[in-house]
Write a protein that holds these residues in place. Sequence first.
Motif, PDB file in Angstrom:
ATOM      1  N   UNK A   1       0.841  -1.198   0.000  1.00 38.99           N
ATOM      2  CA  UNK A   1       0.000   0.000   0.000  1.00 38.99           C
ATOM      3  C   UNK A   1       0.876   1.247   0.000  1.00 38.99           C
ATOM      4  N   UNK A   2       1.852   1.285   0.915  1.00 37.78           N
ATOM      5  CA  UNK A   2       2.732   2.443   1.018  1.00 37.78           C
ATOM      6  C   UNK A   2       3.604   2.594  -0.228  1.00 37.78           C
ATOM      7  N   UNK A   3       4.060   1.483  -0.776  1.00 40.01           N
ATOM      8  CA  UNK A   3       4.865   1.544  -2.001  1.00 40.01           C
ATOM      9  C   UNK A   3       4.054   2.146  -3.152  1.00 40.01           C
ATOM     10  N   UNK A   4       2.816   1.723  -3.280  1.00 46.44           N
ATOM     11  CA  UNK A   4       1.970   2.229  -4.371  1.00 46.44           C
ATOM     12  C   UNK A   4       1.683   3.715  -4.209  1.00 46.44           C
ATOM     13  N   UNK A   5       1.344   4.131  -2.988  1.00 49.55           N
ATOM     14  CA  UNK A   5       0.971   5.531  -2.775  1.00 49.55           C
ATOM     15  C   UNK A   5       2.184   6.462  -2.833  1.00 49.55           C
ATOM     16  N   UNK A   6       3.331   6.021  -2.307  1.00 52.73           N
ATOM     17  CA  UNK A   6       4.540   6.856  -2.340  1.00 52.73           C
ATOM     18  C   UNK A   6       5.006   7.082  -3.776  1.00 52.73           C
ATOM     19  N   UNK A   7       4.994   6.033  -4.576  1.00 54.62           N
ATOM     20  CA  UNK A   7       5.393   6.176  -5.986  1.00 54.62           C
ATOM     21  C   UNK A   7       4.385   7.027  -6.752  1.00 54.62           C
ATOM     22  N   UNK A   8       3.100   6.972  -6.352  1.00 60.63           N
ATOM     23  CA  UNK A   8       2.074   7.794  -7.019  1.00 60.63           C
ATOM     24  C   UNK A   8       2.329   9.280  -6.791  1.00 60.63           C
ATOM     25  N   UNK A   9       2.716   9.645  -5.572  1.00 61.67           N
ATOM     26  CA  UNK A   9       3.000  11.060  -5.276  1.00 61.67           C
ATOM     27  C   UNK A   9       4.217  11.531  -6.080  1.00 61.67           C
ATOM     28  N   UNK A  10       5.265  10.702  -6.152  1.00 58.39           N
ATOM     29  CA  UNK A  10       6.448  11.063  -6.946  1.00 58.39           C
ATOM     30  C   UNK A  10       6.102  11.140  -8.432  1.00 58.39           C
ATOM     31  N   UNK A  11       5.211  10.263  -8.868  1.00 61.84           N
ATOM     32  CA  UNK A  11       4.767  10.290 -10.258  1.00 61.84           C
ATOM     33  C   UNK A  11       4.041  11.600 -10.559  1.00 61.84           C
ATOM     34  N   UNK A  12       3.187  12.024  -9.647  1.00 58.36           N
ATOM     35  CA  UNK A  12       2.478  13.298  -9.819  1.00 58.36           C
ATOM     36  C   UNK A  12       3.454  14.481  -9.847  1.00 58.36           C
ATOM     37  N   UNK A  13       4.451  14.424  -8.974  1.00 54.42           N
ATOM     38  CA  UNK A  13       5.441  15.500  -8.910  1.00 54.42           C
ATOM     39  C   UNK A  13       6.205  15.629 -10.228  1.00 54.42           C
ATOM     40  N   UNK A  14       6.621  14.505 -10.783  1.00 60.06           N
ATOM     41  CA  UNK A  14       7.377  14.544 -12.031  1.00 60.06           C
ATOM     42  C   UNK A  14       6.501  14.903 -13.221  1.00 60.06           C
ATOM     43  N   UNK A  15       5.240  14.487 -13.195  1.00 58.73           N
ATOM     44  CA  UNK A  15       4.317  14.878 -14.260  1.00 58.73           C
ATOM     45  C   UNK A  15       4.053  16.386 -14.211  1.00 58.73           C
ATOM     46  N   UNK A  16       4.141  16.970 -13.025  1.00 60.61           N
ATOM     47  CA  UNK A  16       4.004  18.418 -12.889  1.00 60.61           C
ATOM     48  C   UNK A  16       5.182  19.137 -13.553  1.00 60.61           C
ATOM     49  N   UNK A  17       6.373  18.530 -13.499  1.00 61.90           N
ATOM     50  CA  UNK A  17       7.581  19.183 -14.005  1.00 61.90           C
ATOM     51  C   UNK A  17       7.841  18.937 -15.484  1.00 61.90           C
ATOM     52  N   UNK A  18       7.341  17.827 -16.028  1.00 65.89           N
ATOM     53  CA  UNK A  18       7.811  17.378 -17.341  1.00 65.89           C
ATOM     54  C   UNK A  18       7.443  18.326 -18.476  1.00 65.89           C
ATOM     55  N   UNK A  19       6.363  19.075 -18.328  1.00 57.52           N
ATOM     56  CA  UNK A  19       5.952  19.986 -19.399  1.00 57.52           C
ATOM     57  C   UNK A  19       6.704  21.322 -19.375  1.00 57.52           C
ATOM     58  N   UNK A  20       7.227  21.688 -18.218  1.00 57.57           N
ATOM     59  CA  UNK A  20       7.857  23.010 -18.098  1.00 57.57           C
ATOM     60  C   UNK A  20       9.104  23.169 -18.977  1.00 57.57           C
ATOM     61  N   UNK A  21      10.016  22.175 -19.050  1.00 60.46           N
ATOM     62  CA  UNK A  21      11.223  22.374 -19.873  1.00 60.46           C
ATOM     63  C   UNK A  21      10.937  22.468 -21.367  1.00 60.46           C
ATOM     64  N   UNK A  22       9.765  22.005 -21.829  1.00 57.06           N
ATOM     65  CA  UNK A  22       9.467  22.074 -23.258  1.00 57.06           C
ATOM     66  C   UNK A  22       8.512  23.220 -23.580  1.00 57.06           C
ATOM     67  N   UNK A  23       8.280  24.087 -22.600  1.00 56.69           N
ATOM     68  CA  UNK A  23       7.492  25.299 -22.843  1.00 56.69           C
ATOM     69  C   UNK A  23       8.455  26.374 -23.353  1.00 56.69           C
TER      70      UNK A  23
END
Length: 568
Positions: free
Chosen positions: A51-73
Motif C-alpha cells: 500500500x505504502x509503495x503504491x501511494x509513495x510512488x504515485x506522489x512522486x509520479x504526480x510531482x514529475x508529471x508536474x515538471x515534465x511539461x515546463x522544460x518544453x514550454x
Amino acid sequence: MMVCWILTETVSIIVVLSWLGMNLYLFIDTYYWYEEEESFVYTRVILGSTLAWARASAVCLNFNCMLVLLPISRNLISFVRRTSICFRGPWRRQLDKNLKFHKLVAYGIAVNATIHIVAHLFNLERYHLSQSEGAGGLLAALSKLGNTPNESYLNPVRTFHTSTTTVLLTTIAGSSGLVISLALVLIMTSSTEFIRQFSYELFWYTHHIFIIFFISLAAHGAGRIIRGQTPESLLLHNVTFCRDHYAEWRATALCPVPQFSGKEPSAWKWVLGPVVLYACERIIRFWRFRQEVVITKVVSHPSAVLELHMKKRDFKMAPGQYIFIQCPSISPLEWHPFTLTSAPQEDFFSVHIRAAGDWTEALLKAFGAEGQAPKVPSSLPRLAVDGPFGAALTDVFHYPVSVCVAAGIGVTPFASLLKSIWYRCCEPQSQPVLSKVYFYWICRDARAFEWFADLLLSLETRMSEQAKTHFLSYHIFLTGWDENQAIHIALHWDENTDVITGLKQKTFYGRPNWNNEFKQIAYNHPSSSIGVFFCGPKAMSKTLQRMCRLYSSADPRGVHFYYNKESF
C-alpha cells in the motif's frame, strides 16, 4: 579543473540533487504516512507494505508529471531568459539544458510508474486472495464488509471468483492505468535516439500521446480503489481496541462496523498549473501559426541547401535564435526547428535548410530547389513560423573573447552571429563587450562551403575596409577530399586567395589540433573570460568540453573557458 567549469557543473549538480532530493523526500514521507496513518490500519491488514509503495510512488509520479511539461514550454524559457536579471553565468546556462532536464524527469516518471504498477499488481492479488476460503480472522471479516446493507466495502474484489483481470478492465482506476501505461511505453520507446534518427515523424506524432496520458492521469484517481476508514468512523470505532474484537462489530456499540471511503483524487491538482501553462503555450503557437509569413526570396544552393528570406509582422530576433517552421501542404501538424541565419539589423529573417529527411526533401521540392524552374511567389506553398526562441549562442556578446566552433551544417547558427558582429562593429557609438572572435568550421564536403563562404568573403572585405581585420579570426578545416582535389589545391597554394573558398585565409586540411588551438588562445588572452560556443556532434562536444576544463586556470585571476552547446 577550471573554476568556471566547477561553478557550472556545481549548479547542474545542485539542480539534479534538488530534483532527486524532492523525489526522495516525497517518497519517504508518503511511505511512512501510509505505514502509520490510523485510517489505513485495516487497509494494511489486507495489503501490507505494498500500500505504502503504491501511494509513495504515485506522489512522486504526480510531482514529475508536474515538471515534465515546463522544460518544453519554449515561450516560457525564452521569457525567463529575456527578463530574469538573476539568471547569469552558471545559472543562465541551465536554461540551455532544458531538454536534458525534460529527459531526466521522464526517467523519473518511468521509474515511479514501474514501482506503482508492480505494487498495485501485488495489491490486486492480495485483494483477490483475501476473498478465498482459506482466508480467516480479521482478513476475512474486512473482505466481507459491504455484503450487508448500510455497509461500505474495503475490498474492491467482491468475490474470490472475480478475476483480477476483470477488475483491471472494468474499473476506472484499472482501465485508466492501462491507458497511462501504454501511452508511457509508446512515448518512451519512440523517444530513443534510434527512432528519432530513423523517423522523426514517428517520434513527433507518438510524443503527442501525452495528451491522452494526462487526461487518463487526471481520471485515474477517480476510481478510488484504495480505501481508508472515514474520519467519522474513526471517532466511533477505535481501531486499536476493535481490531481484536472483529467478531463483535455488529453486536456491540463499542465497536460499530467501520465505514470506508476512497481517497480524494489529487493528480489533477499537481498537473493543472503546468497543463494550463502549456495550453497557453499552444494557444500562442496557434496564434503565430495564423500570422501571415511573406516569402521575399528563395535561393537554391549546392549540396541541397535551400535559403528562404521571410517577413512577418512584429518579428524581433537576436543572433543565434531559432524558429519552428510548418508547411501545411506537406504536413498539417509537424513543426521543425531551424536556426536563423539573418542578423537582427536586416529587414528580413532567413533560414538555410538542408535536405536531411522526408520533410526537408519535400520542402525543397515544393520550393523548386531540385533543378526545377524557379517558382513565382504566388505559387509558393504557405509557411507558418513560431518563434524566435533563445539559445546558448545569444550569450556570445557577453564575453570579451568568444570561440565559435561549427561542424557541418552546424554552421548555420553562426551566420546570424557573424552578420550581427559586422553590423555592431560598424555602429559608430557601439562599444560592445566582445572584442575578439575565433571562428572554426569543420566540414567534410567542400561543396558545403559555397553558401557560407560568400558570407565570410563579404565580412572579410568589409572588415578590411574598416581596418578591423583583427576582430575576427576564422579557421576552416576540410576533412574530406580526394587525390585530384589535393593535387589541385597544391598547385594553387601560392595564390593570394584560397582555391576552395576564395578567402584570403587558407583552408586547413584534416582536423584541428584542439590542444594547440586552446593553448594559443589562452596565451593570447591570459586574464579573460572566454565563451566557447559549439554546434555539432556529441563526440566533438565532449572534446571541446574537456579542452575548456584543461586549459582554464585554477587561479580566479587567470583565463577561464565557459562552454556552451547549441541544442534544440
